[in-house]
Design an enzyme around this catalytic site. Structure first.
Site, PDB file in Angstrom:
ATOM      1  N   ASN A 136       0.821  -1.209   0.000  1.00 13.25           N
ATOM      2  CA  ASN A 136       0.000   0.000   0.000  1.00 13.25           C
ATOM      3  C   ASN A 136       0.855   1.259   0.000  1.00 13.25           C
ATOM      4  O   ASN A 136       1.955   1.291   0.554  1.00 13.25           O
ATOM      5  CB  ASN A 136      -1.028   0.003   1.144  1.00 13.25           C
ATOM      6  CG  ASN A 136      -0.474  -0.328   2.503  1.00 13.25           C
ATOM      7  OD1 ASN A 136       0.578  -0.938   2.632  1.00 13.25           O
ATOM      8  ND2 ASN A 136      -1.203   0.060   3.534  1.00 13.25           N
ATOM      9  N   VAL A 137       0.324   2.270  -0.656  1.00 14.46           N
ATOM     10  CA  VAL A 137       1.019   3.555  -0.810  1.00 14.46           C
ATOM     11  C   VAL A 137       0.022   4.647  -0.450  1.00 14.46           C
ATOM     12  O   VAL A 137      -0.918   4.920  -1.211  1.00 14.46           O
ATOM     13  CB  VAL A 137       1.522   3.733  -2.260  1.00 14.46           C
ATOM     14  CG1 VAL A 137       2.232   5.080  -2.410  1.00 14.46           C
ATOM     15  CG2 VAL A 137       2.457   2.590  -2.657  1.00 14.46           C
ATOM     16  N   GLU A 138       0.222   5.253   0.730  1.00 18.09           N
ATOM     17  CA  GLU A 138      -0.742   6.254   1.209  1.00 18.09           C
ATOM     18  C   GLU A 138      -0.415   7.640   0.661  1.00 18.09           C
ATOM     19  O   GLU A 138       0.607   7.842  -0.012  1.00 18.09           O
ATOM     20  CB  GLU A 138      -0.772   6.222   2.741  1.00 18.09           C
ATOM     21  CG  GLU A 138      -1.258   4.871   3.231  1.00 18.09           C
ATOM     22  CD  GLU A 138      -1.448   4.777   4.727  1.00 18.09           C
ATOM     23  OE1 GLU A 138      -0.920   5.632   5.467  1.00 18.09           O
ATOM     24  OE2 GLU A 138      -2.142   3.825   5.140  1.00 18.09           O
ATOM     25  N   CYS A 147      -4.254   0.900  -2.286  1.00 18.49           N
ATOM     26  CA  CYS A 147      -4.142  -0.344  -1.534  1.00 18.49           C
ATOM     27  C   CYS A 147      -3.060  -1.227  -2.154  1.00 18.49           C
ATOM     28  O   CYS A 147      -2.684  -1.052  -3.326  1.00 18.49           O
ATOM     29  CB  CYS A 147      -5.464  -1.105  -1.542  1.00 18.49           C
ATOM     30  SG  CYS A 147      -6.714  -0.451  -0.422  1.00 18.49           S
ATOM     31  N   GLU A 170      -3.332  -4.098  -3.249  1.00 22.75           N
ATOM     32  CA  GLU A 170      -3.861  -4.804  -4.420  1.00 22.75           C
ATOM     33  C   GLU A 170      -3.751  -3.954  -5.691  1.00 22.75           C
ATOM     34  O   GLU A 170      -3.643  -4.500  -6.791  1.00 22.75           O
ATOM     35  CB  GLU A 170      -5.329  -5.194  -4.180  1.00 22.75           C
ATOM     36  CG  GLU A 170      -5.528  -6.215  -3.065  1.00 22.75           C
ATOM     37  CD  GLU A 170      -5.638  -5.595  -1.686  1.00 22.75           C
ATOM     38  OE1 GLU A 170      -5.215  -4.420  -1.492  1.00 22.75           O
ATOM     39  OE2 GLU A 170      -6.160  -6.273  -0.779  1.00 22.75           O
ATOM     40  N   CYS A 206     -10.127  -5.261   0.872  1.00 21.00           N
ATOM     41  CA  CYS A 206     -11.296  -4.392   1.042  1.00 21.00           C
ATOM     42  C   CYS A 206     -12.255  -4.595  -0.135  1.00 21.00           C
ATOM     43  O   CYS A 206     -11.907  -5.233  -1.141  1.00 21.00           O
ATOM     44  CB  CYS A 206     -10.854  -2.924   1.150  1.00 21.00           C
ATOM     45  SG  CYS A 206     -10.345  -2.189  -0.417  1.00 21.00           S
TER      46      CYS A 206
HETATM   47  N1  THU Z   1      -5.314  -1.571   2.744  1.00 20.61           N
HETATM   48  C1  THU Z   1      -4.800  -2.296   1.698  1.00 20.61           C
HETATM   49  O1  THU Z   1      -3.686  -2.028   1.224  1.00 20.61           O
HETATM   50  N2  THU Z   1      -5.550  -3.316   1.189  1.00 20.61           N
HETATM   51  C2  THU Z   1      -6.760  -3.696   1.676  1.00 20.61           C
HETATM   52  O2  THU Z   1      -7.425  -4.535   1.077  1.00 20.61           O
HETATM   53  C3  THU Z   1      -7.231  -3.129   2.939  1.00 20.61           C
HETATM   54  C4  THU Z   1      -6.621  -1.832   3.312  1.00 20.61           C
HETATM   55  C5  THU Z   1      -4.524  -0.459   3.257  1.00 20.61           C
HETATM   56  C6  THU Z   1      -5.046   0.887   2.880  1.00 20.61           C
HETATM   57  C7  THU Z   1      -4.457   1.774   3.962  1.00 20.61           C
HETATM   58  O3  THU Z   1      -3.168   2.185   3.559  1.00 20.61           O
HETATM   59  C8  THU Z   1      -4.334   0.845   5.154  1.00 20.61           C
HETATM   60  O4  THU Z   1      -4.489  -0.466   4.669  1.00 20.61           O
HETATM   61  C9  THU Z   1      -5.355   1.089   6.249  1.00 20.61           C
HETATM   62  O5  THU Z   1      -6.631   1.081   5.727  1.00 20.61           O
END
Ligand code: THU
Length: 140
Positions: free
Chosen positions: A47-49, A58, A60, A91
């Site tokens: 994941n890359v915020e 996410c 994925e 998610c």
């Molecule tokens: N996140 C994912 O990378 N994949 C998912 O399917 C669930 C959530 C990440 C997004 C965010 O950076 C962190 O988890 C918290 O929600």
């Protein structure tokens, strides 16, 4: 390849490995995802915020980019983990992303065991729905 032959432990290890690269200054919740492609490749993502929280990618999303940029193909088996290497569920939005490239039969290692994509995203909307619209009569 038989479903029982899928390299589940290797997929989990790849997911853990890439989760360490996650950019998560806001949630501090690294995620790693890895999947087996029908040509034998393993694709992965973290994941890359973003300061605009809603723009966060996410794990994925990175995995799907890796798949497509690396030549495409169909996803056969998928694993997603948190920083403790525990299995987590994708998610809702990411289940839709995965459906596009793996379809109903994509195998997923979930906290409750191996499940198929259509078990975790029942009655999904997908590419087939776009083909099933009756043509309009008259001019477009
Ligand atoms: N996140 C994912 O990378 N994949 C998912 O399917 C669930 C959530 C990440 C997004 C965010 O950076 C962190 O988890 C918290 O929600």
């Amino acid at each position: 390849m038989d479903q029982t032959d899928y390299p589940w432990d290797e997929l989990r290890a790849r997911a853990v490995e890439i989760s360490v690269r996650a950019y998560v200054p806001y949630s501090r919740y690294p995620v790693g995802a890895a999947a087996l492609v029908d040509d034998g490749r393993i694709v992965a993502g973290c994941n890359v915020e973003n300061a605009g929280y809603g723009v966060t990618l996410c794990a994925e999303c990175g995995l799907i980019s890796d798949l497509v940029a690396g030549g495409g193909g169909r996803l056969l088996a998928f694993v997603c983990v948190n920083r403790d290497a525990d299995l987590i569920m994708p998610c809702g939005r990411c289940r839709q992303l995965l459906w596009e490239h793996g379809g109903a039969s994509l195998q997923m290692w979930t906290p409750e065991g191996i499940r198929t994509m259509d078990q975790v995203l029942p009655q999904a909307f997908g590419p087939d729905d776009l083909e099933q619209v009756r043509p309009r009569s008259g001019r477009p």
